[in-house]
Design an enzyme around this catalytic site. Structure first.
Site, PDB file in Angstrom:
ATOM      1  N   GLU A  41       0.824  -1.216   0.000  1.00  0.00           N
ATOM      2  CA  GLU A  41       0.000   0.000   0.000  1.00  0.00           C
ATOM      3  C   GLU A  41       0.852   1.257   0.000  1.00  0.00           C
ATOM      4  O   GLU A  41       2.019   1.259   0.410  1.00  0.00           O
ATOM      5  CB  GLU A  41      -0.935  -0.014   1.204  1.00  0.00           C
ATOM      6  CG  GLU A  41      -1.937  -1.153   1.108  1.00  0.00           C
ATOM      7  CD  GLU A  41      -2.995  -1.125   2.183  1.00  0.00           C
ATOM      8  OE1 GLU A  41      -2.844  -0.372   3.186  1.00  0.00           O
ATOM      9  OE2 GLU A  41      -3.989  -1.859   2.011  1.00  0.00           O
ATOM     10  N   GLU A  52      -1.923  -9.908  -6.367  1.00  0.00           N
ATOM     11  CA  GLU A  52      -1.978 -10.723  -7.589  1.00  0.00           C
ATOM     12  C   GLU A  52      -1.126 -10.100  -8.686  1.00  0.00           C
ATOM     13  O   GLU A  52      -0.350 -10.778  -9.361  1.00  0.00           O
ATOM     14  CB  GLU A  52      -3.423 -10.847  -8.097  1.00  0.00           C
ATOM     15  CG  GLU A  52      -4.378 -11.527  -7.146  1.00  0.00           C
ATOM     16  CD  GLU A  52      -5.051 -10.555  -6.200  1.00  0.00           C
ATOM     17  OE1 GLU A  52      -4.410  -9.584  -5.745  1.00  0.00           O
ATOM     18  OE2 GLU A  52      -6.230 -10.777  -5.906  1.00  0.00           O
ATOM     19  N   CYS A  92      -7.071  -6.762 -11.448  1.00  0.00           N
ATOM     20  CA  CYS A  92      -6.281  -8.004 -11.439  1.00  0.00           C
ATOM     21  C   CYS A  92      -6.896  -9.039 -12.365  1.00  0.00           C
ATOM     22  O   CYS A  92      -6.176  -9.778 -13.040  1.00  0.00           O
ATOM     23  CB  CYS A  92      -6.169  -8.542 -10.011  1.00  0.00           C
ATOM     24  SG  CYS A  92      -5.084  -7.529  -8.975  1.00  0.00           S
TER      25      CYS A  92
HETATM   26  N1  THU Z   1      -6.081  -6.073  -2.654  1.00  0.00           N
HETATM   27  C1  THU Z   1      -5.291  -6.997  -3.275  1.00  0.00           C
HETATM   28  O1  THU Z   1      -4.094  -7.100  -2.980  1.00  0.00           O
HETATM   29  N2  THU Z   1      -5.862  -7.787  -4.216  1.00  0.00           N
HETATM   30  C2  THU Z   1      -7.164  -7.702  -4.621  1.00  0.00           C
HETATM   31  O2  THU Z   1      -7.556  -8.344  -5.580  1.00  0.00           O
HETATM   32  C3  THU Z   1      -8.093  -6.856  -3.861  1.00  0.00           C
HETATM   33  C4  THU Z   1      -7.470  -5.857  -2.968  1.00  0.00           C
HETATM   34  C5  THU Z   1      -5.470  -5.203  -1.630  1.00  0.00           C
HETATM   35  C6  THU Z   1      -5.306  -3.771  -2.049  1.00  0.00           C
HETATM   36  C7  THU Z   1      -5.299  -3.069  -0.712  1.00  0.00           C
HETATM   37  O3  THU Z   1      -3.968  -3.057  -0.217  1.00  0.00           O
HETATM   38  C8  THU Z   1      -6.132  -3.960   0.195  1.00  0.00           C
HETATM   39  O4  THU Z   1      -6.270  -5.191  -0.488  1.00  0.00           O
HETATM   40  C9  THU Z   1      -7.504  -3.401   0.488  1.00  0.00           C
HETATM   41  O5  THU Z   1      -8.164  -3.053  -0.679  1.00  0.00           O
END
Ligand code: THU
Length: 133
Positions: A41, A52, A92
């Site tokens: 993040e 992903e 993704c």
């Molecule tokens: N997130 C992912 O890593 N993959 C996804 O397919 C959905 C969301 C993460 C992004 C963010 O850091 C956290 O989940 C909350 O949205």
């Protein structure tokens, strides 16, 4: 193959200081190579990277070609530190479809034994792919 243990360990590498939502992903190529990714993040929220896509982009960086992604495995953990089942976000899904020639299988783990299994074509019907350009 079941990647639950590897995904659970990988969750601790996730950097999610803003949402507290950790995601781990493992992708497998047609020739059996395995690549890992976690969500990373950013304080400027849109520059966050999903687990992903980080795994997929590492696969490409290491020499995987378009169409060679076979499986995507995903496990998540919420801010209360409970393991939760998560499906890939829309962005993704687009990238999985493109890098797998739209025939990858996506495994969303709720636990070591409860695993939702879907083709990317099911998760992203009527995908817009490179061939459409
Ligand atoms: N997130 C992912 O890593 N993959 C996804 O397919 C959905 C969301 C993460 C992004 C963010 O850091 C956290 O989940 C909350 O949205």
């Amino acid at each position: 193959m079941n990647y639950f243990n590897e995904l659970k360990t990988l969750l601790d590498c996730s950097s999610a200081p803003y949402s507290g939502f950790n995601v781990a992903s493992i992708v497998v190529t047609v020739d059996g190579k395995v690549y890992k990714g976690v969500n990373v993040e950013s304080a400027a929220y849109p520059t966050t990277n999903c687990a992903e896509r980080n795994a997929l982009q590492t696969a490409i960086t290491e020499g995987t070609k378009l169409g060679e992604i076979k499986e995507v495995h995903i496990l998540a953990r919420n801010a209360q530190k409970t393991l939760v089942q998560a499906y890939p976000c829309g962005s993704c899904r687009q990238v999985i479809a493109e890098l797998s020639a739209n025939d990858a299988m996506v495994f969303c783990y709720a636990s070591a034994t409860e695993i939702a299994e879907h083709s990317i074509a099911e998760l992203l019907p009527h995908a817009f792919l490179g061939a459409d350009l």
